[in-house]
Design a protein around this motif. Structure first.
Motif, short mmCIF file in Angstrom:
data_model
loop_
_atom_site.label_atom_id
_atom_site.label_comp_id
_atom_site.label_asym_id
_atom_site.label_seq_id
_atom_site.Cartn_x
_atom_site.Cartn_y
_atom_site.Cartn_z
N LEU A 1 0.91 -1.19 0.02
CA LEU A 1 -0.03 0.19 0.12
C LEU A 1 0.76 1.37 -0.04
N MET A 2 1.88 1.33 0.83
CA MET A 2 2.64 2.42 0.80
C MET A 2 3.56 2.59 -0.55
N ASN A 3 4.00 1.39 -1.29
CA ASN A 3 4.55 1.93 -2.31
C ASN A 3 3.37 2.20 -3.74
N GLN A 4 2.35 1.93 -3.44
CA GLN A 4 1.18 2.58 -4.28
C GLN A 4 0.99 3.87 -4.08
N ALA A 5 0.75 4.32 -2.68
CA ALA A 5 0.42 5.67 -2.40
C ALA A 5 1.49 6.51 -2.45
N GLY A 6 2.81 6.10 -2.90
CA GLY A 6 3.77 7.01 -3.07
C GLY A 6 4.48 7.40 -1.76
N ILE A 7 4.27 6.81 -0.64
CA ILE A 7 4.77 7.20 0.69
C ILE A 7 6.17 6.82 0.78
N THR A 8 6.79 5.85 -0.05
CA THR A 8 8.13 5.52 -0.07
C THR A 8 9.08 6.87 -0.87
N GLU A 9 8.52 7.52 -1.62
CA GLU A 9 9.46 8.52 -2.34
C GLU A 9 9.21 9.72 -1.16
N ARG A 10 8.05 9.83 -0.41
CA ARG A 10 8.29 11.01 0.56
C ARG A 10 9.20 10.77 1.45
N SER B 1 7.30 -1.67 6.73
CA SER B 1 6.93 -3.15 5.94
C SER B 1 7.54 -4.22 6.58
N GLY B 2 8.61 -4.30 7.34
CA GLY B 2 8.86 -5.15 8.28
C GLY B 2 9.50 -6.40 7.24
N ALA B 3 10.03 -6.26 6.17
CA ALA B 3 10.32 -7.38 5.20
C ALA B 3 11.70 -6.80 4.41
N ALA B 4 12.86 -7.53 4.19
CA ALA B 4 14.06 -6.85 3.57
C ALA B 4 13.61 -6.82 2.13
N LEU B 5 12.79 -7.74 1.15
CA LEU B 5 12.54 -7.89 -0.08
C LEU B 5 11.50 -6.70 -0.37
N ALA B 6 10.82 -6.32 0.75
CA ALA B 6 9.92 -5.18 0.43
C ALA B 6 10.80 -3.88 0.23
N ASP B 7 11.83 -3.81 1.04
CA ASP B 7 12.68 -2.43 0.92
C ASP B 7 13.33 -2.57 -0.21
N VAL B 8 13.92 -3.52 -0.69
CA VAL B 8 14.63 -3.85 -1.92
C VAL B 8 13.69 -3.40 -3.09
N GLY B 9 12.59 -3.94 -3.20
CA GLY B 9 11.64 -3.86 -4.20
C GLY B 9 10.64 -2.55 -4.04
N GLY B 10 10.66 -1.92 -2.85
CA GLY B 10 9.61 -0.80 -2.78
C GLY B 10 10.80 0.39 -2.94
N LEU B 11 11.64 0.69 -2.01
CA LEU B 11 12.59 1.71 -2.11
C LEU B 11 13.65 1.54 -3.12
N PHE C 1 -6.88 10.24 3.19
CA PHE C 1 -7.21 11.33 3.64
C PHE C 1 -6.11 12.56 3.75
N VAL C 2 -5.03 11.92 3.94
CA VAL C 2 -3.73 13.00 4.36
C VAL C 2 -3.03 13.07 2.76
N TYR C 3 -2.66 12.06 2.21
CA TYR C 3 -1.79 12.19 0.99
C TYR C 3 -2.84 12.09 -0.16
N ARG C 4 -3.88 11.66 -0.04
CA ARG C 4 -4.92 11.61 -1.14
C ARG C 4 -4.37 11.04 -2.41
N ALA D 1 -2.35 -3.75 -4.81
CA ALA D 1 -1.74 -4.10 -3.70
C ALA D 1 -1.94 -5.23 -2.99
N ALA D 2 -3.48 -5.26 -2.92
CA ALA D 2 -3.86 -6.65 -2.61
C ALA D 2 -3.54 -7.79 -3.41
N TYR D 3 -3.57 -7.95 -4.68
CA TYR D 3 -3.03 -8.90 -5.55
C TYR D 3 -1.59 -9.30 -5.43
#
Length: 424
Positions: free
Chosen positions: A66-75, A106-116, A253-256, A266-268
């Protein structure tokens, strides 16, 4: 019979079979040869998945997606760049600092590599870093994720060994911070002779505040988790659900920036990742059950304790074993197959189970950076578009702080146990 089962698993695995088949086929053959009810296969698989703590695994994976899809990683990356971009090493330091922040969600190393990872490698390459160095540093800094709360591997470890997951998550905080400091020192030292680019000046307080404001809701996530668990408001599993709701709320509601299309994607992605993890969990349960029937843990305990009864010596032996295991098995499979066998004798020798959890998981995370089963290596070579040999060459200096962190948390248990003891 035990040697045949283990040998068959090793042969199938080395032949490149999927881990699930390499585990399940020898187990099924064992059940058939011993005239055991075939229904045991489904029963043991179902029983393994009927675990409340394991519910946290797909939820934390969903948080990362969800964070990757919402652009939170870029912020997060932008704020980290503003804060530490002037430190010697420039975006190299930003890479490490960002991994610490992102791991708190995220709690996962591969999520870090793939996301950030995609953001970090692209930004570092634009600033003058080589793609292979950027990729190597991204892999090394991602090791922090699985020991800083919320940690999916520590949750799996806790569910396998019946150790308090709250204490395990707290135990990973200080080791993760130590690892970050050592990695940042390594990049700072390397920057002296490699002349790494960095920001032209220190950011003004107004600039820090400008980039902190959009990142603040995301930065509060690990604080929300740790405080909630410490104050007893929710369990680690419930914390995962709270985090999903929190990320959905701030994204909508915050980042919209979150749409239904983003949620569906994200669910898929979560469904695919969760299926891969949980099918290994269920298959490993059958294998582990057979090992228990054949008394492999008891025999291993006797053999290990015959070598020494000194907890530190046994920890060092186990570290060597896990380093070798991490080279050929992914961390989830190793945790499910190997940890139940080694945990017993070490507990008998006086090693604290929480301390063992942090040491074992950090050790296995190094397997993400070692061939032939280094999953982070495969992922980063695709992201950075460089060869694995080039990544491994640049990774060599980073093994020093990573192994140094492992030795520190092995020799000094209080590093891991100080925070958990405050709850006891």
């Amino acid at each position: 019979m035990t040697l045949l089962i283990i040998g068959a698993f090793c042969v199938f695995f080395m032949l490149g079979w999927p881990v699930v088949l390499a585990i399940m086929l020898p187990a099924i053959v064992y059940i058939l040869l011993n005239d055991l009810p075939f229904q045991l296969v489904g029963q043991r698989m179902t029983y393994a998945l009927d675990s409340f703590p394991l519910v946290a695994v797909p939820l934390f994976i969903l948080v990362g997606n969800l964070m990757n899809q919402a652009g939170i990683t870029e912020r997060i990356f932008r704020f980290a760049d503003t804060l530490v971009g002037r430190v010697p090493g420039g975006l190299g330091q930003v890479n490490i600092f960002s991994s610490l922040i992102f791991s708190g969600m995220s709690g996962a190393a591969l999520a870090d590599v793939g996301g950030l990872g995609r953001i970090e490698v692209k930004a570092m390459t634009k600033r003058g870093f080589t793609p292979q160095f950027s990729g190597a540093l991204t892999c090394a800094s991602a090791v922090v994720g699985p020991i800083f709360p919320p940690s999916i591997p520590l949750i799996i470890y806790g569910s396998v060994t019946s150790v308090s997951i709250v204490q395990l998550l707290l135990a990973g905080i200080i080791p993760a911070l130590i690892c970050v400091v050592l990695l940042m020192l390594t990049v700072a030292v390397m920057s002296r002779w490699r002349k790494f680019p960095r920001s032209e000046r220190w950011s003004r307080p107004s600039e820090i505040w400008r980039d902190l404001k959009p990142a603040a809701p995301a930065l509060l996530t690990p604080v929300l988790l740790v405080l909630g668990m410490l104050l007893g408001f929710f369990t680690p599993t419930e914390a995962a659900a709270v985090t999903v709701v929190y990320v959905l709320l701030i994204s909508a509601f915050v980042y919209r920036t979150l749409s239904w299309a983003h949620v569906r994607f994200a669910a898929y992605e979560t469904l695919k990742s969760t299926s891969a993890i949980l099918i290994i969990v269920s298959a490993a349960a059958i294998f582990g059950w057979i090992m228990a029937i054949e008394q492999v843990p008891q025999v291993f305990a006797q053999q290990l304790l015959s070598l020494s009864t000194d907890p530190l010596v046994l920890l060092l032996i186990v570290n060597v074993i896990l380093l070798l295991v991490g080279m050929i098995l992914d961390s989830t499979t190793a945790t499910l197959l190997v940890i139940p066998i080694i945990a017993g004798p070490l507990h008998m020798a006086g090693v604290d189970p929480v301390h063992l959890g942090v040491v074992a998981i950090f050790n296995l995370m190094l397997g993400l950076l070692t061939p032939p089963m280094g999953l982070a290596l495969f992922l980063i070579t695709d992201i950075a578009r460089v060869s694995m040999r080039a990544i491994l060459r640049e990774l060599v200096p980073f093994y020093i702080p990573l192994v140094g962190t492992l030795l520190l948390i092995t020799f000094f248990p209080e590093i891991s146990l100080w925070l958990p003891k405050m709850l006891r």
